[in-house]
Write a protein that holds these residues in place. Structure first.
Motif, PDB file in Angstrom:
ATOM      1  N   GLY A   1       0.590  -0.976  -0.012  1.00 26.57           N
ATOM      2  CA  GLY A   1       0.155  -0.073   0.067  1.00 26.57           C
ATOM      3  C   GLY A   1       0.676   1.250  -0.060  1.00 26.57           C
ATOM      4  N   ASP A   2       1.982   1.133   0.250  1.00 29.40           N
ATOM      5  CA  ASP A   2       2.945   2.384   0.347  1.00 29.40           C
ATOM      6  C   ASP A   2       3.222   2.957  -1.119  1.00 29.40           C
ATOM      7  OD1 ASP A   2       3.344   1.916   2.979  1.00 29.40           O
ATOM      8  OD2 ASP A   2       5.588   1.348   2.883  1.00 29.40           O
ATOM      9  N   THR A   3       3.269   4.143  -1.268  1.00 29.72           N
ATOM     10  CA  THR A   3       3.583   4.787  -2.520  1.00 29.72           C
ATOM     11  C   THR A   3       5.025   5.221  -2.623  1.00 29.72           C
ATOM     12  OG1 THR A   3       1.494   5.917  -2.802  1.00 29.72           O
ATOM     13  CG2 THR A   3       3.250   6.733  -4.181  1.00 29.72           C
ATOM     14  N   VAL A   4       5.751   4.574  -3.485  1.00 31.45           N
ATOM     15  CA  VAL A   4       7.191   4.528  -3.473  1.00 31.45           C
ATOM     16  C   VAL A   4       7.561   5.430  -4.963  1.00 31.45           C
ATOM     17  CG1 VAL A   4       7.582   2.646  -2.313  1.00 31.45           C
ATOM     18  CG2 VAL A   4       7.540   2.259  -4.685  1.00 31.45           C
ATOM     19  N   THR A   5       8.880   6.006  -4.824  1.00 30.96           N
ATOM     20  CA  THR A   5       9.457   6.628  -5.902  1.00 30.96           C
ATOM     21  C   THR A   5      10.600   6.000  -6.398  1.00 30.96           C
ATOM     22  OG1 THR A   5      10.920   7.791  -4.587  1.00 30.96           O
ATOM     23  CG2 THR A   5       8.769   9.015  -5.076  1.00 30.96           C
ATOM     24  N   LEU A   6      10.947   6.278  -7.736  1.00 28.47           N
ATOM     25  CA  LEU A   6      12.060   5.729  -8.223  1.00 28.47           C
ATOM     26  C   LEU A   6      13.306   5.824  -7.619  1.00 28.47           C
ATOM     27  CD1 LEU A   6      12.961   4.439 -10.998  1.00 28.47           C
ATOM     28  CD2 LEU A   6      13.579   6.442 -12.060  1.00 28.47           C
ATOM     29  N   ASN A   7      13.982   4.502  -7.541  1.00 29.92           N
ATOM     30  CA  ASN A   7      15.001   4.440  -6.848  1.00 29.92           C
ATOM     31  C   ASN A   7      15.033   4.648  -5.039  1.00 29.92           C
ATOM     32  OD1 ASN A   7      16.833   4.018  -8.919  1.00 29.92           O
ATOM     33  ND2 ASN A   7      17.649   5.656  -9.161  1.00 29.92           N
ATOM     34  N   GLN A   8      14.012   4.770  -4.739  1.00 31.20           N
ATOM     35  CA  GLN A   8      13.632   4.525  -3.092  1.00 31.20           C
ATOM     36  C   GLN A   8      14.030   3.368  -2.621  1.00 31.20           C
ATOM     37  OE1 GLN A   8       9.842   6.154  -1.576  1.00 31.20           O
ATOM     38  NE2 GLN A   8       9.984   4.525  -0.105  1.00 31.20           N
ATOM     39  N   THR A   9      14.736   3.252  -1.510  1.00 35.64           N
ATOM     40  CA  THR A   9      15.117   2.178  -0.916  1.00 35.64           C
ATOM     41  C   THR A   9      13.931   1.423  -0.466  1.00 35.64           C
ATOM     42  OG1 THR A   9      17.311   2.881  -0.255  1.00 35.64           O
ATOM     43  CG2 THR A   9      16.744   0.880   0.853  1.00 35.64           C
ATOM     44  N   ILE A  10      13.839  -0.032  -1.012  1.00 36.74           N
ATOM     45  CA  ILE A  10      12.697  -0.861  -0.502  1.00 36.74           C
ATOM     46  C   ILE A  10      13.131  -1.980   0.274  1.00 36.74           C
ATOM     47  CG2 ILE A  10      11.344  -0.314  -2.772  1.00 36.74           C
ATOM     48  CD1 ILE A  10      12.200  -2.911  -3.831  1.00 36.74           C
ATOM     49  N   ALA A  11      14.329  -2.391   0.344  1.00 37.69           N
ATOM     50  CA  ALA A  11      14.515  -3.536   1.170  1.00 37.69           C
ATOM     51  C   ALA A  11      16.167  -3.621   1.544  1.00 37.69           C
ATOM     52  CB  ALA A  11      14.056  -4.708   0.503  1.00 37.69           C
ATOM     53  N   GLU A  12      16.439  -4.116   2.452  1.00 37.96           N
ATOM     54  CA  GLU A  12      17.756  -4.596   2.703  1.00 37.96           C
ATOM     55  C   GLU A  12      18.154  -6.165   2.703  1.00 37.96           C
ATOM     56  OE1 GLU A  12      19.381  -3.216   6.417  1.00 37.96           O
ATOM     57  OE2 GLU A  12      19.553  -1.140   5.667  1.00 37.96           O
ATOM     58  N   VAL A  13      19.020  -6.661   1.802  1.00 34.65           N
ATOM     59  CA  VAL A  13      19.299  -8.111   1.489  1.00 34.65           C
ATOM     60  C   VAL A  13      20.650  -8.438   2.058  1.00 34.65           C
ATOM     61  CG1 VAL A  13      17.371  -8.352  -0.129  1.00 34.65           C
ATOM     62  CG2 VAL A  13      19.707  -7.953  -0.806  1.00 34.65           C
ATOM     63  N   GLU A  14      20.734  -9.428   2.592  1.00 36.90           N
ATOM     64  CA  GLU A  14      22.208  -9.770   2.840  1.00 36.90           C
ATOM     65  C   GLU A  14      22.627 -10.999   1.903  1.00 36.90           C
ATOM     66  OE1 GLU A  14      24.782 -11.168   6.651  1.00 36.90           O
ATOM     67  OE2 GLU A  14      22.636 -11.106   6.936  1.00 36.90           O
ATOM     68  N   THR A  15      23.736 -10.755   1.236  1.00 42.37           N
ATOM     69  CA  THR A  15      24.370 -11.875   0.587  1.00 42.37           C
ATOM     70  C   THR A  15      25.393 -12.400   1.196  1.00 42.37           C
ATOM     71  OG1 THR A  15      26.011 -10.395  -0.389  1.00 42.37           O
ATOM     72  CG2 THR A  15      23.842 -10.285  -1.509  1.00 42.37           C
ATOM     73  N   ALA A  16      26.214 -13.359   0.544  1.00 38.05           N
ATOM     74  CA  ALA A  16      27.126 -14.072   1.155  1.00 38.05           C
ATOM     75  C   ALA A  16      28.324 -13.196   1.306  1.00 38.05           C
ATOM     76  CB  ALA A  16      27.685 -15.234   0.428  1.00 38.05           C
ATOM     77  N   LYS A  17      28.143 -11.756   0.880  1.00 40.65           N
ATOM     78  CA  LYS A  17      29.325 -10.933   1.148  1.00 40.65           C
ATOM     79  C   LYS A  17      29.025  -9.646   1.917  1.00 40.65           C
ATOM     80  CE  LYS A  17      32.094 -12.787  -2.851  1.00 40.65           C
ATOM     81  NZ  LYS A  17      32.541 -12.432  -4.164  1.00 40.65           N
TER      82      LYS A  17
END
Length: 492
Positions: free
Chosen positions: A27-43
């Motif tokens: 339901g959030d309104t987001v703009t282009l390039n706004q941070t949507i999530a944090e993900v953790e890779t193996a690095k």
């Protein structure tokens, strides 16, 4: 129109990533390039910017989920060319208004009718959308300022209920918390990093009660520790069994012990990647380790004079920076240590530059980011680069690209009070140097016994690329520079 965004390859060839936290909700309104999530890779922990501007219609994963590259992560409701997007948002606003009404009024408007209304509105959307640039996980425009707009959620319980329905909140895809039992609108989860959340969990602290001290609103380890000290928080003890006869008697020495008897942590992220890399390195490259104990009194005296130099104020030059400079100089006379064994192409690749890896111990595990073209830097520039690298690593913000392409590495075990070790090669590199602790001890000096500053160097190298003579000469060159820093003037 509904547009899906799939988890991209974050530029390091890894097949999956762990979703750390959502920065938006359905339901959030987001703009282009706004941070949507944090993900953790193996690095590293990576922030994902939004490749579209629109309304979040569905989150396809929850915090803690392992998401494969290419899997759908989030879906957007994008505005159409004929302005139907405004109508769709207006329809959602009406639904939110209905949900905010008292339970008696809500009961008069059946959920089925509202669902049909939303379906009819969605059917009016055009078949084509306005194209938005797909940035494949990386932003190209400035991020939007301010926080995303939150969609109000109705309390599932009636007005007379003493608290909100926690079952509804637990089923929500976005992490939410109650600020108080009587509040019926859930709030966004406090912003923090995975190690900080683990610390709070171990101490039994609700992060919603911790006040961030930084300007960014991010709760730090210091904030949690300060709160724990104020309230006297401690790790919860294991619950007592219902019947004392159902378990054996507890030894007196264990009677006062608190906390669980064992803790299980999933093998993920950096630790999983590091373990796999070390096993691959140990069983692929034949390791040889040589040691050299060096009188570094002249180097410590040089560092003391540099520290007192006002023109160098603000530059923290330590033994690690001098060792890094010594390694870069010694590699010019031992190019075998700055090479790679290319099994696939049957070649030995010799590098004409030095990308110097610096091993950094972080709460997420060991990372080895590298300083590009370190051989072209002065001692002061190397010291500044090492300081910036360490600060970034401790904050968990090291980019995956910064941990790729290294040609030689240094690990400073001396900071932990350790004299020596047998370091394992970083995969793809021919050598790694371990620096031991600098200790003041009796040492032979000019034919007499004197108290001198002494440290042990340990060099591990790939015996396919480097033979014993080459490795020993390289280590002797590094030791000679640390013993007499002026000898660096004799080397290119």
């Amino acid at each position: 129109m509904i547009q899906e965004f799939r988890l991209p390859d974050l530029g390091e060839g890894l097949p999956e990533a762990e979703l750390v936290q959502w920065m938006v909700a359905e339901g959030d309104t987001v703009t282009l390039n706004q941070t949507i999530a944090e993900v953790e890779t193996a690095k590293a922990v990576v922030e994902l910017p939004s490749p579209y501007a629109g309304v979040v219609s569905k989150l396809h994963a929850q915090a803690g989920d392992i998401v494969a590259v290419g899997s759908v992560l989030i879906a957007y409701d994008l505005p159409g060319e004929n302005g139907s997007g405004d109508a769709m948002r207006a329809g959602r606003a009406e639904v939110r208004a209905e949900a905010s009404a008292p339970a008696e009024a809500t009961a008069q408007a059946p959920a089925q009718t509202r669902a049909e209304s939303r379906a009819e509105t969605a059917a009016e959307a055009p078949a084509e959308e306005k194209a938005q640039p797909n940035l494949v996980g990386y932003g190209a425009a400035p991020q939007a300022s301010g926080r995303p707009q939150r969609r109000a959620r109705a309390a599932a319980a009636s007005v007379s209920a003493p608290r909100a329905d926690t079952a509804v909140l637990e089923a929500a895809p976005h992490d939410v918390l109650h600020a108080a039992e009587t509040i019926d609108v859930p709030l966004e989860r406090p912003r923090s990093t995975p190690p900080v959340r683990k610390l709070a969990k171990d101490l039994g602290i609700d992060l919603a009660l911790v006040e961030p001290t930084g300007a960014t609103g991010l709760i730090t380890r210091g904030d949690v520790e300060a709160y724990a000290e104020r309230v006297g928080a401690r790790t919860p003890a294991v619950a007592e069994p219902e019947s004392a006869e159902s378990v054996p008697s507890t030894p007196a020495a264990l009677a006062g012990r608190e906390g669980p008897r064992e803790t299980r942590t999933p093998i993920r992220g950096v630790r999983k990647h590091t373990a796999a890399a070390m096993v691959r390195s140990a069983f692929t490259a034949p390791h040889v380790t040589t040691f050299l104990t060096v009188d570094v009194t002249a180097t410590t005296e040089l560092l003391a004079s540099l520290k007192a130099d006002r023109s160098l104020e603000g530059h923290r030059i330590g033994i690690l920076a001098v060792a890094a400079k010594a390694v870069c100089l010694a590699l010019t006379r031992a190019p075998e240590l700055n090479s790679r064994w290319d099994e696939e192409n049957g070649e030995i690749v010799e590098f004409g530059y030095v990308n110097l890896g610096i091993a950094a111990a972080t709460q997420r595990g060991l990372v080895v980011p590298n300083i590009r073209d370190a051989d072209a830097m002065t001692l002061v520039e190397l010291a500044d680069a090492i300081g910036a690298l360490a600060q970034t690593a401790r904050a968990g913000k090291t980019a995956p690209a910064e941990m790729m392409g290294g040609t030689f590495s240094i690990t400073n075990v001396g900071v932990f009070g350790v004299d020596a070790g047998t370091p394992i090669l970083n995969p793809g590199e021919a050598g790694i140097l371990a620096l031991g602790a600098v200790r003041r001890q009796p040492w032979e000096h000019h034919g007499e016994i004197a108290l001198r500053e002494v440290m042990t160097l340990a060099l591990s190298f790939d015996h396919r690329l480097v033979d014993g003579e080459q490795g020993s000469r390289f280590l002797a060159d590094v030791g000679a520079i640390l013993r007499e820093p002026g000898r660096a003037m004799l080397l290119r």
